[in-house]
Motif scaffolding. Structure first.
Motif, PDB file in Angstrom:
ATOM      1  N   GLU A 182      -4.607   5.906   4.989  1.00 41.48           N
ATOM      2  CA  GLU A 182      -3.463   5.996   4.081  1.00 41.48           C
ATOM      3  C   GLU A 182      -3.332   4.845   3.094  1.00 41.48           C
ATOM      4  O   GLU A 182      -2.467   4.885   2.216  1.00 41.48           O
ATOM      5  CB  GLU A 182      -2.169   6.134   4.876  1.00 41.48           C
ATOM      6  CG  GLU A 182      -1.760   4.954   5.701  1.00 41.48           C
ATOM      7  CD  GLU A 182      -0.349   5.144   6.295  1.00 41.48           C
ATOM      8  OE1 GLU A 182       0.272   6.202   6.061  1.00 41.48           O
ATOM      9  OE2 GLU A 182       0.119   4.224   6.991  1.00 41.48           O
ATOM     10  N   LEU A 214      -0.947   4.864  -0.269  1.00 46.88           N
ATOM     11  CA  LEU A 214       0.180   3.923  -0.347  1.00 46.88           C
ATOM     12  C   LEU A 214       0.095   3.083  -1.618  1.00 46.88           C
ATOM     13  O   LEU A 214       1.100   2.863  -2.305  1.00 46.88           O
ATOM     14  CB  LEU A 214       0.197   3.016   0.879  1.00 46.88           C
ATOM     15  CG  LEU A 214       0.586   3.672   2.209  1.00 46.88           C
ATOM     16  CD1 LEU A 214       0.327   2.712   3.368  1.00 46.88           C
ATOM     17  CD2 LEU A 214       2.043   4.112   2.206  1.00 46.88           C
ATOM     18  N   CYS A 215      -1.107   2.636  -1.937  1.00 48.56           N
ATOM     19  CA  CYS A 215      -1.293   1.841  -3.155  1.00 48.56           C
ATOM     20  C   CYS A 215      -0.966   2.662  -4.394  1.00 48.56           C
ATOM     21  O   CYS A 215      -0.271   2.192  -5.310  1.00 48.56           O
ATOM     22  CB  CYS A 215      -2.734   1.324  -3.207  1.00 48.56           C
ATOM     23  SG  CYS A 215      -3.068   0.212  -4.589  1.00 48.56           S
ATOM     24  N   GLU A 259       0.973   5.289  -4.668  1.00 48.92           N
ATOM     25  CA  GLU A 259       2.400   5.608  -4.751  1.00 48.92           C
ATOM     26  C   GLU A 259       3.222   4.385  -5.175  1.00 48.92           C
ATOM     27  O   GLU A 259       4.204   4.516  -5.917  1.00 48.92           O
ATOM     28  CB  GLU A 259       2.870   6.160  -3.403  1.00 48.92           C
ATOM     29  CG  GLU A 259       2.321   7.562  -3.152  1.00 48.92           C
ATOM     30  CD  GLU A 259       2.413   8.002  -1.705  1.00 48.92           C
ATOM     31  OE1 GLU A 259       3.044   7.285  -0.896  1.00 48.92           O
ATOM     32  OE2 GLU A 259       1.840   9.067  -1.369  1.00 48.92           O
ATOM     33  N   TYR A 272      11.241   2.476  -1.139  1.00 49.43           N
ATOM     34  CA  TYR A 272      10.021   3.159  -0.682  1.00 49.43           C
ATOM     35  C   TYR A 272       9.422   2.413   0.507  1.00 49.43           C
ATOM     36  O   TYR A 272       9.082   3.010   1.540  1.00 49.43           O
ATOM     37  CB  TYR A 272       9.019   3.224  -1.843  1.00 49.43           C
ATOM     38  CG  TYR A 272       7.634   3.685  -1.446  1.00 49.43           C
ATOM     39  CD1 TYR A 272       7.296   5.040  -1.460  1.00 49.43           C
ATOM     40  CD2 TYR A 272       6.648   2.771  -1.076  1.00 49.43           C
ATOM     41  CE1 TYR A 272       6.020   5.460  -1.093  1.00 49.43           C
ATOM     42  CE2 TYR A 272       5.376   3.183  -0.720  1.00 49.43           C
ATOM     43  CZ  TYR A 272       5.068   4.529  -0.726  1.00 49.43           C
ATOM     44  OH  TYR A 272       3.819   4.950  -0.363  1.00 49.43           O
ATOM     45  N   LYS A 284       9.024   3.571   4.482  1.00 52.26           N
ATOM     46  CA  LYS A 284       7.737   3.626   5.185  1.00 52.26           C
ATOM     47  C   LYS A 284       7.769   2.803   6.470  1.00 52.26           C
ATOM     48  O   LYS A 284       7.127   3.169   7.467  1.00 52.26           O
ATOM     49  CB  LYS A 284       6.616   3.130   4.270  1.00 52.26           C
ATOM     50  CG  LYS A 284       6.292   4.069   3.109  1.00 52.26           C
ATOM     51  CD  LYS A 284       5.744   5.397   3.612  1.00 52.26           C
ATOM     52  CE  LYS A 284       5.360   6.325   2.471  1.00 52.26           C
ATOM     53  NZ  LYS A 284       4.855   7.635   2.960  1.00 52.26           N
ATOM     54  N   ALA A 329       0.089  -2.492  -0.025  1.00 48.32           N
ATOM     55  CA  ALA A 329      -0.364  -1.257   0.626  1.00 48.32           C
ATOM     56  C   ALA A 329      -1.159  -1.565   1.891  1.00 48.32           C
ATOM     57  O   ALA A 329      -1.015  -0.879   2.913  1.00 48.32           O
ATOM     58  CB  ALA A 329      -1.201  -0.429  -0.344  1.00 48.32           C
ATOM     59  N   LEU A 382       1.325  -2.576   4.609  1.00 51.85           N
ATOM     60  CA  LEU A 382       2.049  -1.392   5.080  1.00 51.85           C
ATOM     61  C   LEU A 382       1.160  -0.523   5.958  1.00 51.85           C
ATOM     62  O   LEU A 382       1.566  -0.097   7.055  1.00 51.85           O
ATOM     63  CB  LEU A 382       2.535  -0.571   3.883  1.00 51.85           C
ATOM     64  CG  LEU A 382       3.886  -0.896   3.281  1.00 51.85           C
ATOM     65  CD1 LEU A 382       4.141  -0.015   2.070  1.00 51.85           C
ATOM     66  CD2 LEU A 382       5.006  -0.732   4.302  1.00 51.85           C
ATOM     67  N   ALA A 383      -0.047  -0.249   5.481  1.00 49.00           N
ATOM     68  CA  ALA A 383      -0.956   0.634   6.215  1.00 49.00           C
ATOM     69  C   ALA A 383      -1.306   0.052   7.577  1.00 49.00           C
ATOM     70  O   ALA A 383      -1.289   0.752   8.604  1.00 49.00           O
ATOM     71  CB  ALA A 383      -2.218   0.888   5.393  1.00 49.00           C
ATOM     72  N   ARG A 427       1.922  -0.138   9.921  1.00 49.25           N
ATOM     73  CA  ARG A 427       2.339   1.216  10.308  1.00 49.25           C
ATOM     74  C   ARG A 427       1.426   1.750  11.405  1.00 49.25           C
ATOM     75  O   ARG A 427       1.888   2.302  12.406  1.00 49.25           O
ATOM     76  CB  ARG A 427       2.320   2.144   9.087  1.00 49.25           C
ATOM     77  CG  ARG A 427       3.572   2.063   8.223  1.00 49.25           C
ATOM     78  CD  ARG A 427       3.367   2.742   6.879  1.00 49.25           C
ATOM     79  NE  ARG A 427       2.930   4.122   6.986  1.00 49.25           N
ATOM     80  CZ  ARG A 427       3.741   5.178   7.139  1.00 49.25           C
ATOM     81  NH1 ARG A 427       5.050   4.990   7.216  1.00 49.25           N
ATOM     82  NH2 ARG A 427       3.256   6.405   7.204  1.00 49.25           N
TER      83      ARG A 427
END
Length: 442
Positions: A16, A20-21, A23, A46, A50, A127, A130-131, A134
């Motif tokens: 993802e 993510l990047c 978006e 956003y 997430k 990103a 986050l990835a 997550r």
């Protein structure tokens, strides 16, 4: 906006990170430095969404309308250890779509890259973080120690409404952190096909954005005037812009040059350190700017009509000083300005430097080596500035580590604030893998 090029069968953070990047890039967070931009609120919401989606509780903080940051804390295995801060900024510099091959706020994939403003500065690292976190939370993999995640506003204008505001108003969110990683480090410089240097930022120049003012006698443009503010200012600006500071090899810069010379098998000539720059390709300009202090006039202001001599004239100058060189820098600035031109700060932020040693540095080097056996981690000094300047005030050791394995032909340093900013898809996935390994070792 699902990924459409080269997806393949992927799992975990790799699956993802590219979307993510894309978006994040599609959310316009342009920072014009005057509060006229859209702000970071949409991007912050956003990110918060997430994080919340996988059970990470975000704290959303707004310093001014639309100037929004997100902070989250992820518990680690050993609560007695000082947390690691992982931070990135959500704002970007403006972009004019007419100048770009692909719309700068589309997040389009083309030629194996994600295109758009923020692709390397620094929604790519946002990103990745986050990835990785997550996926770690989804799979129940706790980090060795607590991690504080920070997605910040306003870095591109000095952090007044982001990191600076948070450090001043909410220091408790970061006060127990001992070390931090963020942008403009961990990217590769190819030596040969199977050997790459990875540049870890351990230092950055200080910032002195200055406003200059000269005062004189106003009058008619047809008269003789020996007290012309425009003339006084123009002469001072010319002295600043043409001045070349002497080379000063700081600890970080010297180590970097020695490492580069060793990697390329050439001698290091202390008397001519600039000779090494030709081996560095497109990043030579960024590295060359860390050999000395610099001054660049950027804005001129004065007068309002051709036949009116104004009573004052102004200018703006971008000054950057090396670690340990601030006093020397300002003494030279004042000498060049002369007695009739005043200066005041628009932004004045300190230089940053830390040692290239310790467990965190070893973790970076090992994580890179496990993904790229031809890697060699080396320290370097950034000619620009980051939010590390704010977090340094809390005693946090700062490193630039947003890992990317880059094709040798890509002008990476030219991507920052440049036209056609882009990041290779493979580099994003590489970065997510390295960051995940690094967290396990940190």
């Amino acid at each position: 906006m699902p990924e459409t090029e080269g997806s393949g069968a992927l799992s975990g953070a790799e699956a993802e990170v590219v979307d993510l990047c894309r978006e994040l890039i599609a959310i316009d967070t342009s920072n014009y430095g005057d509060m006229s931009g859209p702000g970071e609120r949409e991007a912050a919401e956003y990110v918060a969404g997430k994080l919340d989606e996988v059970g990470i509780e975000p704290r959303v903080l707004e310093s001014a309308p639309g100037r929004t940051s997100v902070i989250a804390r992820i518990p680690g295995e050993d609560a007695s250890r000082a947390p690691l801060l992982v931070h990135g900024h959500l704002d970007v510099v403006p972009a004019d779509a007419a100048d770009w091959t692909h719309d700068p706020f589309s997040g389009e994939i083309a030629d194996g890259c994600v295109w758009g403003r923020g692709a390397v500065d620094m929604k790519d690292m946002d990103a990745m973080a986050l990835a990785v976190f997550r996926e770690r939370v989804r799979s129940g993999r706790r980090p060795p120690r607590d991690v504080v995640l920070a997605f910040l506003a306003d870095e591109e204008a000095g952090g007044t409404y982001g990191a600076q505001w948070l450090v001043a108003n909410h220091p408790e969110l970061f006060a127990d952190c001992s070390e931090a990683i963020s942008e403009v480090g961990g990217f590769s410089l190819t030596v040969e096909d199977n050997r790459r240097l990875y540049l870890i930022e351990t230092a950055e120049k200080g910032i002195a954005w200055m406003r200059l003012k000269a005062r004189g006698t106003a009058g008619h443009g047809s008269m003789v005037n020996d007290d012309n503010a425009v003339t006084e200012l123009a002469e001072a600006v010319a002295r600043l812009g043409r001045h070349e500071f002497p080379v000063r090899l700081t600890k970080t810069v010297r180590t970097f040059l020695e490492e580069v010379c060793d990697a390329f098998g050439i001698p290091f000539d202390e008397e001519d350190p600039e000779a090494v720059l030709s081996r560095l390709g497109p990043i030579a300009g960024m590295i060359g700017a860390t050999l000395r202090n610099t001054l660049n006039p950027t804005v001129l202001e004065g007068g309002y009509k051709a036949n009116v001599i104004p009573g004052s004239a102004g200018a703006q100058v971008d000054g950057r000083f090396l670690p340990g060189m601030e006093e020397e820098f300002f003494a030279e600035v004042d000498r060049l300005l002369g007695p009739n031109v005043e200066r005041e700060f628009i932004h004045h932020l300190p230089s940053v430097e830390t040692d290239f040693e310790g467990g965190l540095v070893s973790a970076m080097a090992r994580a890179l080596e496990e993904e790229d056996p031809g890697s060699r981690a080396v320290p370097y000094c950034l000619s620009g500035g980051t939010d590390a300047k704010s977090f340094q005030r809390l005693g946090i050791r700062n490193y630039g580590f947003a890992p990317l394995r880059l094709p040798p032909e890509l002008n990476f340093s030219g991507m920052f604030h440049g036209v056609d900013e882009r990041v290779p898809v493979d580099a994003l996935r590489f970065g997510a893998r390295v960051l995940d390994r690094f967290i396990d070792m940190s």
